[in-house]
Design an enzyme around this catalytic site. Structure first.
Site, PDB file in Angstrom:
ATOM      1  N   ALA A  31       0.874  -1.172   0.000  1.00 13.32           N
ATOM      2  CA  ALA A  31       0.000   0.000   0.000  1.00 13.32           C
ATOM      3  C   ALA A  31       0.909   1.219   0.000  1.00 13.32           C
ATOM      4  O   ALA A  31       1.758   1.366   0.886  1.00 13.32           O
ATOM      5  CB  ALA A  31      -0.889  -0.015   1.235  1.00 13.32           C
ATOM      6  N   GLU A 158      11.173  -7.633  -4.490  1.00 13.51           N
ATOM      7  CA  GLU A 158      10.588  -7.138  -3.238  1.00 13.51           C
ATOM      8  C   GLU A 158      10.127  -8.295  -2.340  1.00 13.51           C
ATOM      9  O   GLU A 158       9.731  -8.059  -1.206  1.00 13.51           O
ATOM     10  CB  GLU A 158       9.435  -6.171  -3.520  1.00 13.51           C
ATOM     11  CG  GLU A 158       9.942  -4.823  -3.996  1.00 13.51           C
ATOM     12  CD  GLU A 158       8.877  -3.759  -4.141  1.00 13.51           C
ATOM     13  OE1 GLU A 158       9.224  -2.572  -4.059  1.00 13.51           O
ATOM     14  OE2 GLU A 158       7.696  -4.103  -4.359  1.00 13.51           O
ATOM     15  N   THR A 238      16.435   0.056 -18.911  1.00 16.77           N
ATOM     16  CA  THR A 238      15.601   1.252 -19.055  1.00 16.77           C
ATOM     17  C   THR A 238      16.424   2.455 -18.609  1.00 16.77           C
ATOM     18  O   THR A 238      17.132   2.406 -17.594  1.00 16.77           O
ATOM     19  CB  THR A 238      14.283   1.114 -18.270  1.00 16.77           C
ATOM     20  OG1 THR A 238      14.569   0.864 -16.898  1.00 16.77           O
ATOM     21  CG2 THR A 238      13.431  -0.010 -18.818  1.00 16.77           C
ATOM     22  N   GLY A 240      15.236   5.887 -18.441  1.00 18.41           N
ATOM     23  CA  GLY A 240      14.467   7.090 -18.126  1.00 18.41           C
ATOM     24  C   GLY A 240      14.236   7.936 -19.369  1.00 18.41           C
ATOM     25  O   GLY A 240      13.721   7.432 -20.380  1.00 18.41           O
ATOM     26  N   GLY A 243      15.117   6.625 -22.892  1.00 17.29           N
ATOM     27  CA  GLY A 243      14.482   5.457 -23.499  1.00 17.29           C
ATOM     28  C   GLY A 243      14.976   4.150 -22.921  1.00 17.29           C
ATOM     29  O   GLY A 243      15.100   4.011 -21.691  1.00 17.29           O
ATOM     30  N   ASP A 264       4.537  12.077 -12.225  1.00 20.14           N
ATOM     31  CA  ASP A 264       4.823  11.133 -11.138  1.00 20.14           C
ATOM     32  C   ASP A 264       5.422   9.873 -11.769  1.00 20.14           C
ATOM     33  O   ASP A 264       4.742   9.172 -12.516  1.00 20.14           O
ATOM     34  CB  ASP A 264       3.502  10.824 -10.417  1.00 20.14           C
ATOM     35  CG  ASP A 264       3.625   9.772  -9.332  1.00 20.14           C
ATOM     36  OD1 ASP A 264       4.705   9.166  -9.208  1.00 20.14           O
ATOM     37  OD2 ASP A 264       2.638   9.541  -8.622  1.00 20.14           O
ATOM     38  N   ASP A 270       7.374  -0.435 -13.661  1.00 23.23           N
ATOM     39  CA  ASP A 270       6.452  -1.584 -13.559  1.00 23.23           C
ATOM     40  C   ASP A 270       5.534  -1.656 -14.776  1.00 23.23           C
ATOM     41  O   ASP A 270       5.245  -2.744 -15.280  1.00 23.23           O
ATOM     42  CB  ASP A 270       5.621  -1.471 -12.277  1.00 23.23           C
ATOM     43  CG  ASP A 270       6.490  -1.473 -11.038  1.00 23.23           C
ATOM     44  OD1 ASP A 270       7.575  -2.093 -11.076  1.00 23.23           O
ATOM     45  OD2 ASP A 270       6.093  -0.850 -10.035  1.00 23.23           O
ATOM     46  N   ALA A 300       2.698   5.927 -17.999  1.00 23.63           N
ATOM     47  CA  ALA A 300       2.558   5.785 -16.539  1.00 23.63           C
ATOM     48  C   ALA A 300       3.064   7.020 -15.802  1.00 23.63           C
ATOM     49  O   ALA A 300       2.611   7.311 -14.694  1.00 23.63           O
ATOM     50  CB  ALA A 300       3.294   4.539 -16.060  1.00 23.63           C
ATOM     51  N   SER A 309      -1.988   4.521 -12.699  1.00 26.95           N
ATOM     52  CA  SER A 309      -1.215   4.981 -13.853  1.00 26.95           C
ATOM     53  C   SER A 309      -0.845   3.853 -14.815  1.00 26.95           C
ATOM     54  O   SER A 309      -0.227   4.107 -15.855  1.00 26.95           O
ATOM     55  CB  SER A 309       0.046   5.729 -13.396  1.00 26.95           C
ATOM     56  OG  SER A 309       0.957   4.845 -12.810  1.00 26.95           O
TER      57      SER A 309
HETATM   58  O1  RIB Z   1       7.874   0.460  -8.528  1.00 29.34           O
HETATM   59  C1  RIB Z   1       6.999   1.259  -7.809  1.00 29.34           C
HETATM   60  C2  RIB Z   1       6.565   0.558  -6.557  1.00 29.34           C
HETATM   61  O2  RIB Z   1       7.696   0.355  -5.756  1.00 29.34           O
HETATM   62  C3  RIB Z   1       5.595   1.343  -5.720  1.00 29.34           C
HETATM   63  O3  RIB Z   1       4.251   1.064  -6.046  1.00 29.34           O
HETATM   64  C4  RIB Z   1       5.985   0.973  -4.307  1.00 29.34           C
HETATM   65  O4  RIB Z   1       5.050   0.148  -3.716  1.00 29.34           O
HETATM   66  C5  RIB Z   1       7.335   0.279  -4.404  1.00 29.34           C
HETATM   67  O5  RIB Z   1       7.233  -1.021  -4.072  1.00 29.34           O
END
Ligand code: RIB
Length: 333
Positions: A31, A158, A238, A240, A243, A264, A270, A300, A309
């Site tokens: 979250a 993660e 990647t 930024g 490209g 943003d 992702d 995004a 996004s």
């Molecule tokens: O890559 C963006 C994500 O990284 C965010 O949504 C945040 O949760 C982090 O994990």
């Protein structure tokens, strides 16, 4: 001379089992408690922010939503807490048609939390507290391997690394194309050797992995090094606003960035990874898929928040021109 080649199959590997879905994402739920501020504070400093909002995020969740919005049948494997955020994530997965049979709820644990700080220029820095994500073990992956039957399996870092390694191994055994987005950054991917087909780092992640500052000028050689260390056949770095650099077996192509008004950047990488996985599952080459995913990443950045996004296929196709296979790329050696 580097050239864009015609279509060929996304994976040369033999599949042992039929795909259950196009894309399976094994990854995190966070979250996102997002603060906007003119700039990030220095150590010991307090900066007054300008806004606060909560979004659903986490690299795994964002990438699953991005793949689904690109039209891939998508499943997710991960772990939620026993709380309100866990319920919100389940509803969101259902809304985008992402199968959640492989999503566990961990009793007496909270869903992962992230604290992104977005600066006025749209750049971000993030602190994550994994909580329930850390409860997903290699034993869970072994028990859930039936739901890993996908054409493409998409992984990030993660979750605990041994869990991600177990997922890569199970996916590889099942004949999937395995994509690793090594984010957050780590100094080594040695545990993944022989288990990954395509690696997709950003500049910072590639820099930490190779011990050198990475930019467009050296991205092709860095991509070759990463592929050779991992035994992978493809890499996308990647970059930024510059490209992305794509290494598709022997072919190297620089995909230029789209010009958009970024508000943003949270979730842009992702969006790129999820769209890339969806295109590969649909039979695109890595170069074609990166061309499409580059549009997803750009879009995004034009909207606030992670999940909101993630663009749809229609939006991406509205931005990205069809690839001209006849044009050689002379920008990268
Ligand atoms: O890559 C963006 C994500 O990284 C965010 O949504 C945040 O949760 C982090 O994990």
């Amino acid at each position: 001379m580097p050239t864009i080649r015609p279509v060929r199959s996304a994976s040369g590997s033999h599949r042992e089992v039929p795909s259950v879905v196009d894309v399976c994402v094994v990854g995190s739920f966070m979250a996102d408690l997002v603060v906007r501020a003119p700039r990030r504070p220095a150590a010991g400093e307090t900066v007054k922010g300008t806004s606060f909002a909560t979004y659903l995020g986490g690299k795994g969740f964002n990438q699953a939503i991005a793949a689904a919005r690109s039209g891939a049948s998508t499943a997710m494997v991960g772990a939620l807490g026993d709380d309100e955020h866990g319920l919100l994530f389940r509803s969101a997965l259902a809304l985008d048609g992402v199968a959640a049979d492989g999503v566990l709820s961990i009793p007496d644990e909270g869903t992962g939390i992230a604290f992104p700080l977005v600066e006025d220029d749209g750049q971000n820095s993030i602190v994550i507290v994994p909580r329930a994500n850390d409860a997903l073990t290699p034993a869970h992956i072994e028990a859930l391997r039936g739901v890993l039957g996908a054409a493409v399996v998409l992984l990030q870092l993660e979750l605990p690394v041994p869990t991600v390694v177990a997922a890569a191994a199970a996916a590889k055994r099942a004949g999937a194309t395995v994509i690793l987005n090594p984010a957050p950054a780590v100094p080594s991917l040695a545990d993944f050797a022989g288990l990954v087909d395509i690696v997709v780092p950003n500049e910072g992640e590639a820099s930490l992995l190779t011990g050198q500052r990475v930019g467009l000028a050296n991205a092709a050689s860095v991509a070759r090094t990463l592929c050779s260390d991992l035994g992978a056949w493809g890499a996308v770095i990647t970059l930024g606003e510059r490209g992305a650099l794509v290494l598709d077996r022997g072919d190297v192509v620089h995909v230029e960035a789209h010009t958009v008004s970024a508000v943003d950047t949270v979730g842009a990488g992702d969006a790129f990874c999820g769209a890339l996985a969806a295109e590969l599952a649909a039979g695109a080459t890595l170069i074609e898929a990166a061309h499409y995913a580059n549009g997803a990443g750009a879009l995004a950045t034009t909207r606030a928040g992670a999940e909101p996004s993630m663009p749809t296929r229609a939006e991406i196709e509205g931005l990205v021109a069809p690839l001209d296979h006849s044009v050689p790329d002379e920008r990268v050696s």
